[in-house]
Design a protein around this motif. Structure first.
Motif, PDB file in Angstrom:
ATOM      1  N   LEU A 106      35.470 -39.998 -36.503  1.00  0.00           N
ATOM      2  CA  LEU A 106      36.381 -39.235 -35.646  1.00  0.00           C
ATOM      3  C   LEU A 106      36.771 -37.912 -36.307  1.00  0.00           C
ATOM      4  CD1 LEU A 106      38.294 -39.066 -33.146  1.00  0.00           C
ATOM      5  CD2 LEU A 106      40.033 -40.152 -34.587  1.00  0.00           C
ATOM      6  N   LEU A 107      37.173 -37.984 -37.573  1.00  0.00           N
ATOM      7  CA  LEU A 107      37.651 -36.774 -38.241  1.00  0.00           C
ATOM      8  C   LEU A 107      36.529 -35.761 -38.441  1.00  0.00           C
ATOM      9  CD1 LEU A 107      40.162 -38.229 -40.862  1.00  0.00           C
ATOM     10  CD2 LEU A 107      40.629 -37.193 -38.648  1.00  0.00           C
ATOM     11  N   LEU A 108      35.347 -36.213 -38.825  1.00  0.00           N
ATOM     12  CA  LEU A 108      34.254 -35.269 -39.034  1.00  0.00           C
ATOM     13  C   LEU A 108      33.741 -34.702 -37.710  1.00  0.00           C
ATOM     14  CD1 LEU A 108      32.132 -36.869 -41.918  1.00  0.00           C
ATOM     15  CD2 LEU A 108      34.118 -35.346 -42.030  1.00  0.00           C
ATOM     16  N   THR A 109      33.749 -35.506 -36.661  1.00  0.00           N
ATOM     17  CA  THR A 109      33.306 -35.019 -35.348  1.00  0.00           C
ATOM     18  C   THR A 109      34.219 -33.911 -34.831  1.00  0.00           C
ATOM     19  OG1 THR A 109      32.302 -37.145 -34.741  1.00  0.00           O
ATOM     20  CG2 THR A 109      32.897 -35.664 -32.943  1.00  0.00           C
ATOM     21  N   ARG A 110      35.511 -34.061 -35.021  1.00  0.00           N
ATOM     22  CA  ARG A 110      36.467 -33.107 -34.444  1.00  0.00           C
ATOM     23  C   ARG A 110      36.825 -31.967 -35.398  1.00  0.00           C
ATOM     24  NH1 ARG A 110      40.421 -37.078 -30.812  1.00  0.00           N
ATOM     25  NH2 ARG A 110      38.707 -37.869 -29.507  1.00  0.00           N
ATOM     26  N   GLY A 111      36.401 -32.059 -36.642  1.00  0.00           N
ATOM     27  CA  GLY A 111      36.713 -31.005 -37.589  1.00  0.00           C
ATOM     28  C   GLY A 111      35.864 -29.760 -37.396  1.00  0.00           C
ATOM     29  N   ASN A 112      36.303 -28.667 -38.005  1.00  0.00           N
ATOM     30  CA  ASN A 112      35.542 -27.416 -38.008  1.00  0.00           C
ATOM     31  C   ASN A 112      34.502 -27.496 -39.116  1.00  0.00           C
ATOM     32  OD1 ASN A 112      37.047 -26.080 -35.948  1.00  0.00           O
ATOM     33  ND2 ASN A 112      38.686 -25.717 -37.439  1.00  0.00           N
ATOM     34  N   LEU A 170      47.918 -36.407 -40.275  1.00  0.00           N
ATOM     35  CA  LEU A 170      47.201 -35.346 -39.575  1.00  0.00           C
ATOM     36  C   LEU A 170      47.753 -35.165 -38.165  1.00  0.00           C
ATOM     37  CD1 LEU A 170      43.519 -36.051 -40.706  1.00  0.00           C
ATOM     38  CD2 LEU A 170      44.740 -33.881 -41.018  1.00  0.00           C
ATOM     39  N   ARG A 171      48.008 -36.274 -37.484  1.00  0.00           N
ATOM     40  CA  ARG A 171      48.495 -36.202 -36.103  1.00  0.00           C
ATOM     41  C   ARG A 171      49.900 -35.638 -36.010  1.00  0.00           C
ATOM     42  NH1 ARG A 171      45.574 -41.908 -34.782  1.00  0.00           N
ATOM     43  NH2 ARG A 171      43.758 -41.066 -33.662  1.00  0.00           N
ATOM     44  N   ASN A 172      50.745 -35.920 -37.015  1.00  0.00           N
ATOM     45  CA  ASN A 172      52.115 -35.396 -36.924  1.00  0.00           C
ATOM     46  C   ASN A 172      52.250 -34.007 -37.555  1.00  0.00           C
ATOM     47  OD1 ASN A 172      52.530 -35.668 -39.759  1.00  0.00           O
ATOM     48  ND2 ASN A 172      53.336 -37.750 -39.522  1.00  0.00           N
ATOM     49  N   GLY A 173      51.146 -33.469 -38.049  1.00  0.00           N
ATOM     50  CA  GLY A 173      51.145 -32.100 -38.537  1.00  0.00           C
ATOM     51  C   GLY A 173      51.614 -31.912 -39.958  1.00  0.00           C
ATOM     52  N   SER A 174      51.882 -33.005 -40.684  1.00  0.00           N
ATOM     53  CA  SER A 174      52.353 -32.860 -42.060  1.00  0.00           C
ATOM     54  C   SER A 174      51.207 -32.712 -43.059  1.00  0.00           C
ATOM     55  CB  SER A 174      53.218 -34.064 -42.448  1.00  0.00           C
ATOM     56  OG  SER A 174      52.452 -35.270 -42.421  1.00  0.00           O
ATOM     57  N   LEU A 175      49.949 -32.802 -42.590  1.00  0.00           N
ATOM     58  CA  LEU A 175      48.787 -32.758 -43.478  1.00  0.00           C
ATOM     59  C   LEU A 175      47.670 -31.956 -42.827  1.00  0.00           C
ATOM     60  CD1 LEU A 175      47.301 -34.036 -46.065  1.00  0.00           C
ATOM     61  CD2 LEU A 175      46.434 -35.746 -44.458  1.00  0.00           C
ATOM     62  N   SER A 176      46.980 -31.165 -43.623  1.00  0.00           N
ATOM     63  CA  SER A 176      45.694 -30.585 -43.222  1.00  0.00           C
ATOM     64  C   SER A 176      44.651 -31.065 -44.223  1.00  0.00           C
ATOM     65  CB  SER A 176      45.751 -29.059 -43.178  1.00  0.00           C
ATOM     66  OG  SER A 176      45.974 -28.525 -44.472  1.00  0.00           O
ATOM     67  N   LEU A 177      43.433 -31.231 -43.744  1.00  0.00           N
ATOM     68  CA  LEU A 177      42.394 -31.871 -44.545  1.00  0.00           C
ATOM     69  C   LEU A 177      41.136 -31.020 -44.564  1.00  0.00           C
ATOM     70  CD1 LEU A 177      41.144 -34.372 -46.026  1.00  0.00           C
ATOM     71  CD2 LEU A 177      40.595 -35.277 -43.746  1.00  0.00           C
ATOM     72  N   LEU A 189      42.241 -32.467 -34.054  1.00  0.00           N
ATOM     73  CA  LEU A 189      42.228 -33.837 -33.521  1.00  0.00           C
ATOM     74  C   LEU A 189      42.392 -33.875 -32.006  1.00  0.00           C
ATOM     75  CD1 LEU A 189      44.228 -35.947 -36.148  1.00  0.00           C
ATOM     76  CD2 LEU A 189      41.783 -35.957 -35.688  1.00  0.00           C
ATOM     77  N   ARG A 190      42.848 -32.771 -31.409  1.00  0.00           N
ATOM     78  CA  ARG A 190      43.045 -32.738 -29.958  1.00  0.00           C
ATOM     79  C   ARG A 190      41.765 -32.383 -29.197  1.00  0.00           C
ATOM     80  NH1 ARG A 190      48.688 -29.382 -30.637  1.00  0.00           N
ATOM     81  NH2 ARG A 190      50.047 -31.169 -31.047  1.00  0.00           N
TER      82      ARG A 190
END
Length: 327
Positions: free
Chosen positions: A31-37, A289-296, A313-314
């Motif tokens: 999920l994270l790699l699919t939606r990431g830049n 990540l979803r609550n915005g307290s982290l960027s990865l 993630l959106r």
């Protein structure tokens, strides 16, 4: 409060993806790699990528000096040229001798101690200034650089030793030392007994990783570093980062605004178990990540990166791809 910025280096990501059974799913990773830049890139090597992440030019890392610094911290003298020696397993066929593995860790503790002492004796007989490192290797300190380059251990594994050894005339003495260690280990009672029983031998050494410590990077890139790898540990010490062991559980409890590096490396040869461990780490990052307290930022040793935050993630229209397809 600021957002925590996490960089996650996964050295074995491509190998793990390739070893997965066809029906194995890693939903959080995928999920994270699919939606990431996704950003393509090219790194010299995994250790070159480690250097680049800390703000250095991509290239050969001074592996030995950084191993020493990771253990001794500020006691490491600057400007001293260091080499690293690792115990290796060598095999021979009809035409060549090649290395198949490195380290003593698969042997019983008593055998590790006996063979380590054998290698100590070789270095002592050669008058070398050496010390044992925390990870089971040896660090050799030289007064002057040798004037040639040893091939990195990972590159030399599987190669004909005749092709992997440095060909320069100045390397003759080091080739002789490697041969002396091979003879001493071949004749050691531990290896004789293991050979007769058909068990693995540790019957040689490989010398590599030469260089001197660089200066600290111009700008501090990370506040905290979770790592076991010697290069990353050494770079963390060199640049004044707070180093923490990865331990047996996933890192958490990051401070707001903290810049964090996790250098994730495999701990076993069980690909399924290692992927499950990595999946658990990725799953634990979803909530912050979803609550915005982290960027990865996920980084591969080849230089590719994926950048993920709450906005990424959106992207619900991006259908989750399988890990092998993503890598």
């Amino acid at each position: 409060m600021g957002r925590t910025r996490l960089t996650l280096l996964v050295e074995d990501l491509a190998n793990l993806a390739g070893a997965l059974p066809g029906d194995k799913s890693c939903p959080s990773i995928e999920l994270l790699l699919t939606r990431g830049n996704f950003r393509p890139g090219q790194a010299h090597s995994a250790d070159g990528q480690r250097m680049a992440l800390f703000g250095y030019a991509d290239g050969d890392a001074p592996f030995a000096a950084l191993t020493r610094l990771a253990e001794d911290g500020a006691s490491m003298p600057g400007g001293r040229y260091c080499l690293r020696a690792d115990a290796v397993t060598q095999r021979a066929d009809m035409i060549r001798v090649f290395m198949t593995g490195a380290g003593l860790g698969d042997l019983p503790e008593r055998e590790q101690q006996d063979l380590s002492h054998c290698i100590d004796q070789v270095f002592e007989s050669e008058g070398l200034n050496y010390s044992r490192a925390y990870d089971g290797s040896w660090i050799l300190e030289l007064e002057t650089p040798p004037g040639f380059r040893f091939m990195p251990l990972d590159d030399a594994l599987g190669m004909d030793m005749a092709d992997a050894l440095p060909p320069e005339l100045e390397a003759r003495n080091w080739r002789r030392i490697i041969n002396e260690a091979q003879v001493a280990l071949h004749n050691h009672p531990v290896n004789i007994e293991n050979r007769q029983a058909g068990r693995m031998e540790v019957n040689g050494i490989w010398i590599w990783g030469g260089g001197v410590l660089p200066e600290p990077a111009e700008e501090s890139v990370f506040d905290s570093v979770f790592a076991e790898h010697p290069v990353t540990r050494g770079l963390a010490v060199l640049n004044g980062c707070e180093w923490r062991s990865l331990g047996s559980s996933n890192p958490d409890g990051f401070r707001p605004g903290e810049r964090v590096l996790i250098d994730w490396t495999v701990k076993s040869r069980d690909a399924d178990a290692e992927v499950d461990r990595l999946e658990s780490l990725f799953h634990g990052l979803l909530a912050p990540l979803r609550n915005g307290s982290l960027s990865l930022r996920v980084a591969s040793p080849e230089g590719r990166t994926w950048e993920i935050d709450r906005n990424a993630l959106r992207r619900f229209w991006r259908r989750r791809a399988s890990l092998p397809d993503l890598i």
